[in-house]
Design a protein around this motif. Structure first.
Motif, PDB file in Angstrom:
ATOM      1  N   VAL A  10       0.826  -1.207   0.000  1.00 20.03           N
ATOM      2  CA  VAL A  10       0.000   0.000   0.000  1.00 20.03           C
ATOM      3  C   VAL A  10       0.860   1.256   0.000  1.00 20.03           C
ATOM      4  O   VAL A  10       0.517   2.248  -0.649  1.00 20.03           O
ATOM      5  N   THR A  11       1.983   1.228   0.680  1.00 20.63           N
ATOM      6  CA  THR A  11       2.854   2.405   0.739  1.00 20.63           C
ATOM      7  C   THR A  11       3.434   2.769  -0.627  1.00 20.63           C
ATOM      8  O   THR A  11       3.858   3.908  -0.838  1.00 20.63           O
ATOM      9  N   SER A  12       3.424   1.846  -1.550  1.00 21.52           N
ATOM     10  CA  SER A  12       3.950   2.117  -2.886  1.00 21.52           C
ATOM     11  C   SER A  12       3.096   3.120  -3.658  1.00 21.52           C
ATOM     12  O   SER A  12       3.593   3.804  -4.554  1.00 21.52           O
ATOM     13  N   VAL A  13       1.821   3.225  -3.317  1.00 19.32           N
ATOM     14  CA  VAL A  13       0.957   4.198  -3.992  1.00 19.32           C
ATOM     15  C   VAL A  13       1.491   5.606  -3.747  1.00 19.32           C
ATOM     16  O   VAL A  13       1.667   6.390  -4.678  1.00 19.32           O
ATOM     17  N   VAL A  14       1.780   5.926  -2.513  1.00 18.04           N
ATOM     18  CA  VAL A  14       2.315   7.245  -2.162  1.00 18.04           C
ATOM     19  C   VAL A  14       3.692   7.450  -2.791  1.00 18.04           C
ATOM     20  O   VAL A  14       3.990   8.520  -3.329  1.00 18.04           O
ATOM     21  N   GLN A  15       4.520   6.432  -2.753  1.00 19.36           N
ATOM     22  CA  GLN A  15       5.867   6.549  -3.323  1.00 19.36           C
ATOM     23  C   GLN A  15       5.824   6.779  -4.831  1.00 19.36           C
ATOM     24  O   GLN A  15       6.581   7.584  -5.362  1.00 19.36           O
ATOM     25  N   ALA A  16       4.931   6.092  -5.519  1.00 22.21           N
ATOM     26  CA  ALA A  16       4.812   6.260  -6.971  1.00 22.21           C
ATOM     27  C   ALA A  16       4.289   7.655  -7.311  1.00 22.21           C
ATOM     28  O   ALA A  16       4.771   8.297  -8.253  1.00 22.21           O
ATOM     29  N   ARG A  17       3.324   8.137  -6.560  1.00 26.59           N
ATOM     30  CA  ARG A  17       2.828   9.512  -6.773  1.00 26.59           C
ATOM     31  C   ARG A  17       3.939  10.523  -6.547  1.00 26.59           C
ATOM     32  O   ARG A  17       4.066  11.498  -7.291  1.00 26.59           O
ATOM     33  N   ARG A  18       4.725  10.303  -5.524  1.00 26.71           N
ATOM     34  CA  ARG A  18       5.840  11.218  -5.229  1.00 26.71           C
ATOM     35  C   ARG A  18       6.833  11.241  -6.389  1.00 26.71           C
ATOM     36  O   ARG A  18       7.360  12.295  -6.754  1.00 26.71           O
ATOM     37  N   LEU A  19       7.096  10.081  -6.969  1.00 26.43           N
ATOM     38  CA  LEU A  19       7.987  10.003  -8.121  1.00 26.43           C
ATOM     39  C   LEU A  19       7.459  10.873  -9.264  1.00 26.43           C
ATOM     40  O   LEU A  19       8.206  11.637  -9.876  1.00 26.43           O
ATOM     41  N   VAL A  20       6.166  10.772  -9.540  1.00 26.23           N
ATOM     42  CA  VAL A  20       5.560  11.583 -10.596  1.00 26.23           C
ATOM     43  C   VAL A  20       5.698  13.065 -10.273  1.00 26.23           C
ATOM     44  O   VAL A  20       6.092  13.870 -11.126  1.00 26.23           O
ATOM     45  N   THR A  21       5.384  13.444  -9.056  1.00 25.15           N
ATOM     46  CA  THR A  21       5.476  14.847  -8.644  1.00 25.15           C
ATOM     47  C   THR A  21       6.879  15.388  -8.843  1.00 25.15           C
ATOM     48  O   THR A  21       7.061  16.493  -9.380  1.00 25.15           O
ATOM     49  N   GLU A  22       7.870  14.620  -8.433  1.00 26.84           N
ATOM     50  CA  GLU A  22       9.261  15.061  -8.547  1.00 26.84           C
ATOM     51  C   GLU A  22       9.721  15.127  -9.998  1.00 26.84           C
ATOM     52  O   GLU A  22      10.372  16.086 -10.415  1.00 26.84           O
ATOM     53  N   GLU A  41      -4.202   5.571  -9.474  1.00 29.43           N
ATOM     54  CA  GLU A  41      -5.234   4.576  -9.798  1.00 29.43           C
ATOM     55  C   GLU A  41      -4.622   3.256 -10.259  1.00 29.43           C
ATOM     56  O   GLU A  41      -5.024   2.185  -9.811  1.00 29.43           O
ATOM     57  N   VAL A  42      -3.652   3.338 -11.158  1.00 29.82           N
ATOM     58  CA  VAL A  42      -3.045   2.116 -11.701  1.00 29.82           C
ATOM     59  C   VAL A  42      -2.288   1.360 -10.607  1.00 29.82           C
ATOM     60  O   VAL A  42      -2.409   0.137 -10.482  1.00 29.82           O
ATOM     61  N   VAL A  43      -1.517   2.075  -9.816  1.00 29.33           N
ATOM     62  CA  VAL A  43      -0.740   1.425  -8.751  1.00 29.33           C
ATOM     63  C   VAL A  43      -1.685   0.818  -7.704  1.00 29.33           C
ATOM     64  O   VAL A  43      -1.443  -0.292  -7.219  1.00 29.33           O
ATOM     65  N   THR A  44      -2.747   1.512  -7.373  1.00 30.72           N
ATOM     66  CA  THR A  44      -3.724   0.952  -6.436  1.00 30.72           C
ATOM     67  C   THR A  44      -4.287  -0.361  -6.972  1.00 30.72           C
ATOM     68  O   THR A  44      -4.403  -1.349  -6.237  1.00 30.72           O
ATOM     69  N   ASN A  45      -4.607  -0.401  -8.263  1.00 33.16           N
ATOM     70  CA  ASN A  45      -5.105  -1.643  -8.860  1.00 33.16           C
ATOM     71  C   ASN A  45      -4.062  -2.743  -8.845  1.00 33.16           C
ATOM     72  O   ASN A  45      -4.389  -3.912  -8.588  1.00 33.16           O
ATOM     73  N   VAL A  46      -2.817  -2.400  -9.106  1.00 33.88           N
ATOM     74  CA  VAL A  46      -1.748  -3.401  -9.056  1.00 33.88           C
ATOM     75  C   VAL A  46      -1.652  -3.990  -7.653  1.00 33.88           C
ATOM     76  O   VAL A  46      -1.589  -5.205  -7.474  1.00 33.88           O
ATOM     77  N   VAL A  47      -1.657  -3.126  -6.651  1.00 37.66           N
ATOM     78  CA  VAL A  47      -1.515  -3.593  -5.267  1.00 37.66           C
ATOM     79  C   VAL A  47      -2.719  -4.441  -4.850  1.00 37.66           C
ATOM     80  O   VAL A  47      -2.563  -5.464  -4.185  1.00 37.66           O
ATOM     81  N   ARG A  48      -3.895  -4.052  -5.278  1.00 36.62           N
ATOM     82  CA  ARG A  48      -5.111  -4.782  -4.876  1.00 36.62           C
ATOM     83  C   ARG A  48      -5.296  -6.106  -5.603  1.00 36.62           C
ATOM     84  O   ARG A  48      -5.846  -7.053  -5.040  1.00 36.62           O
TER      85      ARG A  48
END
Length: 69
Positions: A10-22, A41-48
């Motif tokens: 689940v923590t990867s969702v935040v990390q992936a968003r941060r990557l995009v922001t940076e 959205e895509v990362v959430t689906n991958v994790v779920r």
């Protein structure tokens, strides 16, 4: 192109968003917001729905943003 590997967590969702922001800090806010939402959205689906780690790639060529997950 920037590519990062993430664990299926689940923590990867935040990390992936941060990557995009940076990585897309220089693009217009509207485009950055859209890319952040797409990745979230895509990362959430991958994790779920999977059990594997995954990669996110971001590419910015002139005025075109590419995101792959």
């Amino acid at each position: 192109m920037t590519t990062a590997r993430f664990p299926n967590a689940v923590t990867s969702v935040v990390q992936a968003r941060r990557l995009v922001t940076e990585e897309l800090g220089s693009v217009p806010q509207e485009a950055r917001d859209a890319a952040e939402m797409l990745v979230s959205e895509v990362v959430t689906n991958v994790v779920r729905h999977t059990i594997s780690d995954f990669m996110v790639s971001i590419d910015l060529i002139e005025d075109v943003v590419g995101v792959w997950a």
